[in-house]
Motif scaffolding. Structure first.
Motif, PDB file in Angstrom:
ATOM      1  N   ARG A 180       0.838  -1.194   0.000  1.00 17.62           N
ATOM      2  CA  ARG A 180       0.000   0.000   0.000  1.00 17.62           C
ATOM      3  C   ARG A 180       0.876   1.248   0.000  1.00 17.62           C
ATOM      4  O   ARG A 180       0.512   2.271  -0.538  1.00 17.62           O
ATOM      5  CB  ARG A 180      -0.912  -0.019   1.230  1.00 17.62           C
ATOM      6  CG  ARG A 180      -2.172   0.777   1.051  1.00 17.62           C
ATOM      7  CD  ARG A 180      -3.167   0.435   2.136  1.00 17.62           C
ATOM      8  NE  ARG A 180      -3.785  -0.855   1.934  1.00 17.62           N
ATOM      9  CZ  ARG A 180      -4.319  -1.581   2.916  1.00 17.62           C
ATOM     10  NH1 ARG A 180      -4.299  -1.140   4.145  1.00 17.62           N
ATOM     11  NH2 ARG A 180      -4.868  -2.734   2.654  1.00 17.62           N
ATOM     12  N   THR A 181       2.034   1.154   0.620  1.00 12.93           N
ATOM     13  CA  THR A 181       2.996   2.265   0.605  1.00 12.93           C
ATOM     14  C   THR A 181       4.363   1.696   0.218  1.00 12.93           C
ATOM     15  O   THR A 181       4.614   0.508   0.430  1.00 12.93           O
ATOM     16  CB  THR A 181       3.116   2.924   1.993  1.00 12.93           C
ATOM     17  OG1 THR A 181       3.391   1.893   2.943  1.00 12.93           O
ATOM     18  CG2 THR A 181       1.852   3.639   2.393  1.00 12.93           C
ATOM     19  N   PRO A 182       5.245   2.528  -0.344  1.00 11.70           N
ATOM     20  CA  PRO A 182       6.589   2.035  -0.669  1.00 11.70           C
ATOM     21  C   PRO A 182       7.350   1.663   0.598  1.00 11.70           C
ATOM     22  O   PRO A 182       7.125   2.241   1.659  1.00 11.70           O
ATOM     23  CB  PRO A 182       7.251   3.212  -1.381  1.00 11.70           C
ATOM     24  CG  PRO A 182       6.191   4.193  -1.658  1.00 11.70           C
ATOM     25  CD  PRO A 182       5.062   3.934  -0.728  1.00 11.70           C
ATOM     26  N   LEU A 188      15.448  -2.334   9.184  1.00  9.97           N
ATOM     27  CA  LEU A 188      14.660  -3.547   9.411  1.00  9.97           C
ATOM     28  C   LEU A 188      13.185  -3.187   9.457  1.00  9.97           C
ATOM     29  O   LEU A 188      12.791  -2.263  10.161  1.00  9.97           O
ATOM     30  CB  LEU A 188      15.105  -4.191  10.728  1.00  9.97           C
ATOM     31  CG  LEU A 188      14.358  -5.452  11.170  1.00  9.97           C
ATOM     32  CD1 LEU A 188      14.634  -6.595  10.213  1.00  9.97           C
ATOM     33  CD2 LEU A 188      14.761  -5.844  12.580  1.00  9.97           C
ATOM     34  N   TYR A 189      12.392  -3.880   8.668  1.00 13.25           N
ATOM     35  CA  TYR A 189      10.955  -3.617   8.613  1.00 13.25           C
ATOM     36  C   TYR A 189      10.269  -4.884   9.102  1.00 13.25           C
ATOM     37  O   TYR A 189      10.071  -5.821   8.333  1.00 13.25           O
ATOM     38  CB  TYR A 189      10.566  -3.289   7.169  1.00 13.25           C
ATOM     39  CG  TYR A 189       9.163  -2.773   6.977  1.00 13.25           C
ATOM     40  CD1 TYR A 189       8.859  -1.424   7.172  1.00 13.25           C
ATOM     41  CD2 TYR A 189       8.143  -3.621   6.578  1.00 13.25           C
ATOM     42  CE1 TYR A 189       7.580  -0.945   6.978  1.00 13.25           C
ATOM     43  CE2 TYR A 189       6.847  -3.144   6.385  1.00 13.25           C
ATOM     44  CZ  TYR A 189       6.581  -1.803   6.582  1.00 13.25           C
ATOM     45  OH  TYR A 189       5.308  -1.324   6.383  1.00 13.25           O
ATOM     46  N   SER A 190       9.953  -4.936  10.379  1.00 11.05           N
ATOM     47  CA  SER A 190       9.421  -6.189  10.913  1.00 11.05           C
ATOM     48  C   SER A 190       8.145  -5.971  11.707  1.00 11.05           C
ATOM     49  O   SER A 190       7.812  -6.785  12.560  1.00 11.05           O
ATOM     50  CB  SER A 190      10.473  -6.879  11.793  1.00 11.05           C
ATOM     51  OG  SER A 190      10.788  -6.057  12.892  1.00 11.05           O
ATOM     52  N   ILE A 191       7.411  -4.874  11.407  1.00  2.77           N
ATOM     53  CA  ILE A 191       6.187  -4.657  12.188  1.00  2.77           C
ATOM     54  C   ILE A 191       5.134  -5.719  11.891  1.00  2.77           C
ATOM     55  O   ILE A 191       4.239  -5.930  12.690  1.00  2.77           O
ATOM     56  CB  ILE A 191       5.595  -3.243  11.954  1.00  2.77           C
ATOM     57  CG1 ILE A 191       5.402  -2.978  10.477  1.00  2.77           C
ATOM     58  CG2 ILE A 191       6.399  -2.172  12.608  1.00  2.77           C
ATOM     59  CD1 ILE A 191       4.600  -1.714  10.225  1.00  2.77           C
ATOM     60  N   TYR A 192       5.251  -6.390  10.760  1.00  2.00           N
ATOM     61  CA  TYR A 192       4.269  -7.436  10.440  1.00  2.00           C
ATOM     62  C   TYR A 192       4.822  -8.835  10.704  1.00  2.00           C
ATOM     63  O   TYR A 192       4.334  -9.819  10.171  1.00  2.00           O
ATOM     64  CB  TYR A 192       3.806  -7.302   8.988  1.00  2.00           C
ATOM     65  CG  TYR A 192       3.115  -5.978   8.741  1.00  2.00           C
ATOM     66  CD1 TYR A 192       2.063  -5.577   9.554  1.00  2.00           C
ATOM     67  CD2 TYR A 192       3.522  -5.139   7.726  1.00  2.00           C
ATOM     68  CE1 TYR A 192       1.434  -4.357   9.365  1.00  2.00           C
ATOM     69  CE2 TYR A 192       2.891  -3.918   7.521  1.00  2.00           C
ATOM     70  CZ  TYR A 192       1.856  -3.533   8.339  1.00  2.00           C
ATOM     71  OH  TYR A 192       1.233  -2.323   8.151  1.00  2.00           O
ATOM     72  N   ASN A 193       5.864  -8.899  11.517  1.00  2.00           N
ATOM     73  CA  ASN A 193       6.374 -10.212  11.909  1.00  2.00           C
ATOM     74  C   ASN A 193       5.552 -10.722  13.088  1.00  2.00           C
ATOM     75  O   ASN A 193       6.068 -11.009  14.154  1.00  2.00           O
ATOM     76  CB  ASN A 193       7.864 -10.090  12.277  1.00  2.00           C
ATOM     77  CG  ASN A 193       8.503 -11.445  12.479  1.00  2.00           C
ATOM     78  OD1 ASN A 193       8.014 -12.431  11.937  1.00  2.00           O
ATOM     79  ND2 ASN A 193       9.561 -11.504  13.259  1.00  2.00           N
ATOM     80  N   ARG A 219      -3.330  -4.352   6.959  1.00  2.00           N
ATOM     81  CA  ARG A 219      -1.885  -4.144   6.839  1.00  2.00           C
ATOM     82  C   ARG A 219      -1.533  -3.365   5.575  1.00  2.00           C
ATOM     83  O   ARG A 219      -2.243  -3.409   4.583  1.00  2.00           O
ATOM     84  CB  ARG A 219      -1.185  -5.498   6.723  1.00  2.00           C
ATOM     85  CG  ARG A 219      -1.190  -6.328   7.959  1.00  2.00           C
ATOM     86  CD  ARG A 219      -0.449  -7.588   7.648  1.00  2.00           C
ATOM     87  NE  ARG A 219      -0.254  -8.415   8.810  1.00  2.00           N
ATOM     88  CZ  ARG A 219       0.631  -9.410   8.835  1.00  2.00           C
ATOM     89  NH1 ARG A 219       1.343  -9.695   7.769  1.00  2.00           N
ATOM     90  NH2 ARG A 219       0.774 -10.126   9.907  1.00  2.00           N
ATOM     91  N   ASN A 220      -0.360  -2.713   5.630  1.00  3.95           N
ATOM     92  CA  ASN A 220       0.128  -2.021   4.437  1.00  3.95           C
ATOM     93  C   ASN A 220       0.912  -2.949   3.519  1.00  3.95           C
ATOM     94  O   ASN A 220       1.178  -2.612   2.385  1.00  3.95           O
ATOM     95  CB  ASN A 220       1.029  -0.855   4.848  1.00  3.95           C
ATOM     96  CG  ASN A 220       0.219   0.303   5.378  1.00  3.95           C
ATOM     97  OD1 ASN A 220      -0.999   0.312   5.261  1.00  3.95           O
ATOM     98  ND2 ASN A 220       0.882   1.274   5.960  1.00  3.95           N
ATOM     99  N   LEU A 221       1.317  -4.072   4.047  1.00  6.75           N
ATOM    100  CA  LEU A 221       2.111  -5.016   3.253  1.00  6.75           C
ATOM    101  C   LEU A 221       1.502  -6.402   3.425  1.00  6.75           C
ATOM    102  O   LEU A 221       1.459  -6.924   4.541  1.00  6.75           O
ATOM    103  CB  LEU A 221       3.563  -4.994   3.747  1.00  6.75           C
ATOM    104  CG  LEU A 221       4.609  -5.639   2.865  1.00  6.75           C
ATOM    105  CD1 LEU A 221       4.751  -4.889   1.563  1.00  6.75           C
ATOM    106  CD2 LEU A 221       5.937  -5.690   3.583  1.00  6.75           C
TER     107      LEU A 221
HETATM  108  C1  LIG Z   1       0.131   2.455   6.387  1.00  6.94           C
HETATM  109  O1  LIG Z   1       0.034   3.373   5.306  1.00  6.94           O
HETATM  110  C2  LIG Z   1      -0.590   4.597   5.648  1.00  6.94           C
HETATM  111  C3  LIG Z   1      -0.662   5.436   4.398  1.00  6.94           C
HETATM  112  O2  LIG Z   1      -1.229   4.730   3.356  1.00  6.94           O
HETATM  113  C4  LIG Z   1       0.205   5.296   6.741  1.00  6.94           C
HETATM  114  O3  LIG Z   1      -0.444   6.469   7.109  1.00  6.94           O
HETATM  115  C5  LIG Z   1       0.350   4.360   7.945  1.00  6.94           C
HETATM  116  O4  LIG Z   1       1.184   4.955   8.902  1.00  6.94           O
HETATM  117  C6  LIG Z   1       0.937   3.044   7.521  1.00  6.94           C
HETATM  118  N1  LIG Z   1       0.961   2.140   8.655  1.00  6.94           N
HETATM  119  C7  LIG Z   1       2.057   1.523   9.047  1.00  6.94           C
HETATM  120  C8  LIG Z   1       1.903   0.654  10.236  1.00  6.94           C
HETATM  121  O5  LIG Z   1       3.118   1.649   8.462  1.00  6.94           O
END
Ligand SMILES: *[C@@H]1O[C@H](CO)[C@@H](O)[C@H](O)[C@H]1NC(C)=O
Ligand SMILES: *[C@@H]1O[C@H](CO)[C@@H](O)[C@H](O)[C@H]1NC(C)=O
Length: 344
Positions: A180-182, A188-193, A219-221
């Motif tokens: 959903r976002t780049p 380290l990107y592990s919030i969805y672990n 989730r964004n990913l």
């Molecule tokens: C998910 O993406 C939205 C923007 O699309 C952002 O505002 C939000 O902080 C993101 N959430 C996480 C947990 O990264």
């Protein structure tokens, strides 16, 4: 004997002037015209600051051997189910049906990353039961390493229903990444672990597919199972199990990320440089101003302008030293050159 060029160098002609002259003003204007319009063009034509970029990577995916399957056995709401979560199996009671399962993960191209999951499931049925629909949930651990290190737990969910009872279902699809976002460009990107299904929970709500899908889609990913062509085969022989064959590929993904500071600067720099076209012609233009020469350094007034212009023309008209000429000729031409420069 043939001659060839061993070395060449350009001759530099310097024109000097004091600060408060028309020549200086002209030079400043030319410099501004050289630098500012290209910068404006690069800046106004979108994408000056790089906001998003992408790279390719095959993820490291492992099936976590967590499965949840629900099959509707009548159109009145009867079902059989099976999962790898003991708490859920206890709650299922008489609806629990243990299938024969075989799972295989393969690295087809021997690059150290798994490429294909094959899952075969045979669900035993009573003679009175028929399968009208199947819901299947599998969980994966999903990792990326090239830019930022991404560690997450994800799922593949598929659901298929048919008005005609089936004997076999064949699914062949790909586990695709959805962003959903780049992603960030490093770190380290592990919030969805975190587990997609909380297998330690004794409450039925933890295994409710609606709840699982809702929180997962927030989730964004995420990963999704892209399976455009499921094959539903009808005509089950009495007493034979319902067969579910699943093939899931882990393809190379194009991953969007936010570039870091230096990458952004690099691209802005490249754009500025590449839209600047005529950077080296400004020097020769200053000779147009006859007052440019400081007094005493040579003939002043229109005569100086004429002689300068004349020298320029003579320099450009002079035939080049031919490579085929003799060494003496070349030496002569070089001393003539030196004399010209001395005159200047
Ligand atoms: C998910 O993406 C939205 C923007 O699309 C952002 O505002 C939000 O902080 C993101 N959430 C996480 C947990 O990264
Ligand atoms: C991700 O979660 C797993 C299991 O919960 C754990 O073993 C692993 O260390 C975690 N990895 C990171 C980078 O947090």
């Amino acid at each position: 004997m043939a001659f060839y060029e061993v070395y060449s160098h350009p001759a530099v002609i310097r024109y000097r002037t004091s600060v408060c002259t028309k020549a200086t003003l002209f030079l400043v204007i030319v410099l501004c015209l050289t630098y500012i319009p290209p910068l404006l063009v690069a800046f106004r034509s979108q994408g000056f600051w790089l906001k998003q970029s992408s790279y390719e990577e095959q993820p490291v995916v492992r099936f976590q051997y967590q499965t949840l399957m629900v099959a509707a056995t009548s159109t009145q709401g009867d079902y059989v189910a099976w999962s790898t979560f003991p708490h859920l199996n206890n709650m299922l009671g008489p609806s629990l049906r243990i299938p024969a399962v075989s799972v295989r993960e393969e690295d087809l191209n021997q690059d150290g990353k798994l490429d294909l999951l094959t899952l075969q499931l045979q669900l035993p049925l009573r003679n009175t039961e028929e399968v009208y629909s199947v819901q299947l949930l599998l969980t994966f651990s999903y990792q990326l390493f090239r830019m930022s290190t991404v560690v997450m737990q994800s799922l593949a969910f598929v659901q298929l229903a048919s008005p005609v009872p089936g004997a076999r279902l064949f699914l062949s699809g790909e586990l695709r990444l959805q962003q959903r976002t780049p992603l960030p460009h490093r770190g380290l990107y592990s919030i969805y672990n975190v587990s997609v299904v909380d297998g330690s929970s004794p409450f039925a709500s933890a295994y409710d597919l609606e709840n699982i899908v809702r929180s997962y889609q927030a989730r964004n990913l995420t990963t999704v199972l892209s399976c455009p062509m499921p094959v539903w085969t009808v005509g089950r022989a009495a007493g034979s199990p319902f067969e579910l064959n699943v093939e899931i590929r882990y393809p190379v993904e194009v991953i969007a990320y936010r570039p870091g500071f230096w990458e952004t600067i690099k691209f802005a720099w490249i754009q500025t440089r590449s839209s600047r076209r005529f950077p080296s012609q400004r020097g020769s233009l200053t000779c147009c101003d006859p007052a440019a020469k400081p007094p005493g350094s040579g003939p002043a007034g229109p005569a100086a302008a004429e002689s300068t212009a004349e020298v320029l023309i003579r320099l450009s008209d002079r035939p080049a030293v031919r490579a085929s000429g003799s060494a003496e000729q070349a030496e002569e031409a070089m001393s003539a050159d030196r004399n010209w420069f001395r005159q200047l």
